[in-house]
Write a protein that holds these residues in place. Structure first.
Motif, short mmCIF file in Angstrom:
data_model
loop_
_atom_site.label_atom_id
_atom_site.label_comp_id
_atom_site.label_asym_id
_atom_site.label_seq_id
_atom_site.Cartn_x
_atom_site.Cartn_y
_atom_site.Cartn_z
N PRO A 99 0.83 -1.21 0.00
CA PRO A 99 0.00 0.00 0.00
C PRO A 99 0.86 1.25 0.00
N LYS A 100 0.23 2.38 -0.33
CA LYS A 100 0.92 3.67 -0.32
C LYS A 100 0.84 4.25 1.09
N VAL A 101 1.97 4.31 1.77
CA VAL A 101 2.00 4.79 3.15
C VAL A 101 2.66 6.17 3.23
N SER A 102 2.33 6.88 4.28
CA SER A 102 3.01 8.14 4.59
C SER A 102 3.90 7.89 5.80
N PRO A 103 4.86 8.78 6.06
CA PRO A 103 5.68 8.60 7.27
C PRO A 103 4.85 8.49 8.54
N HIS A 104 3.66 9.09 8.52
CA HIS A 104 2.78 9.07 9.70
C HIS A 104 2.37 7.64 10.06
N PHE A 105 2.33 6.76 9.08
CA PHE A 105 2.02 5.35 9.33
C PHE A 105 3.01 4.77 10.35
N PHE A 106 4.28 5.13 10.20
CA PHE A 106 5.32 4.59 11.07
C PHE A 106 5.44 5.36 12.37
N THR A 107 5.25 6.70 12.34
CA THR A 107 5.37 7.48 13.58
C THR A 107 4.24 7.17 14.55
N THR A 108 3.08 6.72 14.04
CA THR A 108 2.00 6.29 14.94
C THR A 108 2.11 4.80 15.27
N GLN A 109 3.20 4.17 14.83
CA GLN A 109 3.52 2.78 15.15
C GLN A 109 2.45 1.79 14.67
N LYS A 179 -4.15 9.23 14.43
CA LYS A 179 -3.47 10.19 15.31
C LYS A 179 -3.47 9.65 16.73
N PHE A 180 -2.57 10.18 17.53
CA PHE A 180 -2.56 9.83 18.95
C PHE A 180 -3.74 10.52 19.63
N SER A 181 -4.36 9.84 20.57
CA SER A 181 -5.59 10.34 21.19
C SER A 181 -5.40 11.68 21.90
N HIS A 182 -4.20 11.98 22.36
CA HIS A 182 -3.96 13.25 23.06
C HIS A 182 -3.75 14.43 22.10
N GLN A 183 -3.63 14.15 20.80
CA GLN A 183 -3.37 15.21 19.83
C GLN A 183 -4.66 15.89 19.41
N GLU A 184 -4.59 17.21 19.27
CA GLU A 184 -5.72 17.99 18.79
C GLU A 184 -5.71 18.02 17.26
#
Length: 196
Positions: A99-109, A179-184
């Motif tokens: 699939p086409k992933v963004s870096p965010h795929f990995f930073t959100t683990q 996204k992480f739950s604490h992020q706005e």
């Protein structure tokens, strides 16, 4: 800086990538850089910023400096397989099937366990994610989103099942945001799947 470097030519799933037809010829180049006796992968172009409507916007992205090879392979396939820096090499066909992933795929683990059609004829994606990661998803037809109820998200322990109702809809893409739950704020794009 006195570092040994190498220009790597290959295929990249960049801004204009939408199908395998886009990758008949090499379309990008990045670098291998040797630091303290080890080779690292660097894409200074993708790290510099983004292009939107043919306008470049500087926006440094550290992800593309010394990117782990097992993560960069989702978007970059070198002509010379040795520059994958992986023990188990990917073929061109395996690369195109990712699939086409963004870096965010990995930073959100996030971690992809499987994707494909289930026994009910719906397209299903199974991911693992930390407890504090929230996911939303949507089906599109030619970039237009279908109603929200066409996608169900179910959690079982640390596994997330994303079930897209493709049996009754002629969707062409499933987009997943996280996204992480604490992020706005909004949910950044994590990964997209072409719905065959």
């Amino acid at each position: 800086m006195g570092l040994e470097s190498f220009i790597i030519s290959g295929y990249a799933k960049g801004l204009s990538y939408e199908s395998t037809a886009n990758l008949r010829e090499t379309n990008h180049a990045w670098n291998g850089v040797k630091i303290n006796g080890n080779w690292y992968l660097v894409d200074a172009t993708w790290a510099a910023g983004t292009v939107d409507s043919h306008q470049f916007t500087p926006n440094f992205n550290q992800f593309y400096f010394a990117t782990p090879p097992e993560q960069l392979i989702y978007s970059h396939l070198p002509e010379d397989e040795n520059w994958q820096l992986l023990t188990n090499k990917y073929t061109r066909e395996q690369f195109l099937a990712l699939p086409k992933v963004s870096p965010h795929f990995f930073t959100t683990q996030l971690n992809l366990l499987s994707h494909g059609y289930n026994s009910q004829g719906n397209f299903q994606v199974v991911l693992t994610a930390p407890e504090n990661v929230e996911i939303i998803a949507g089906l599109t037809v030619q970039e237009e989103y279908l109603p929200r109820e066409t996608v169900q998200i179910q959690k079982h322990n640390n596994q997330i099942f994303i079930i897209a109702d493709t049996s009754r809809n002629k969707a062409d893409k499933l987009n997943i945001f996280a996204k992480f739950s604490h992020q706005e704020g909004s949910y950044p794009h994590a990964v997209s799947f072409k719905v065959p």
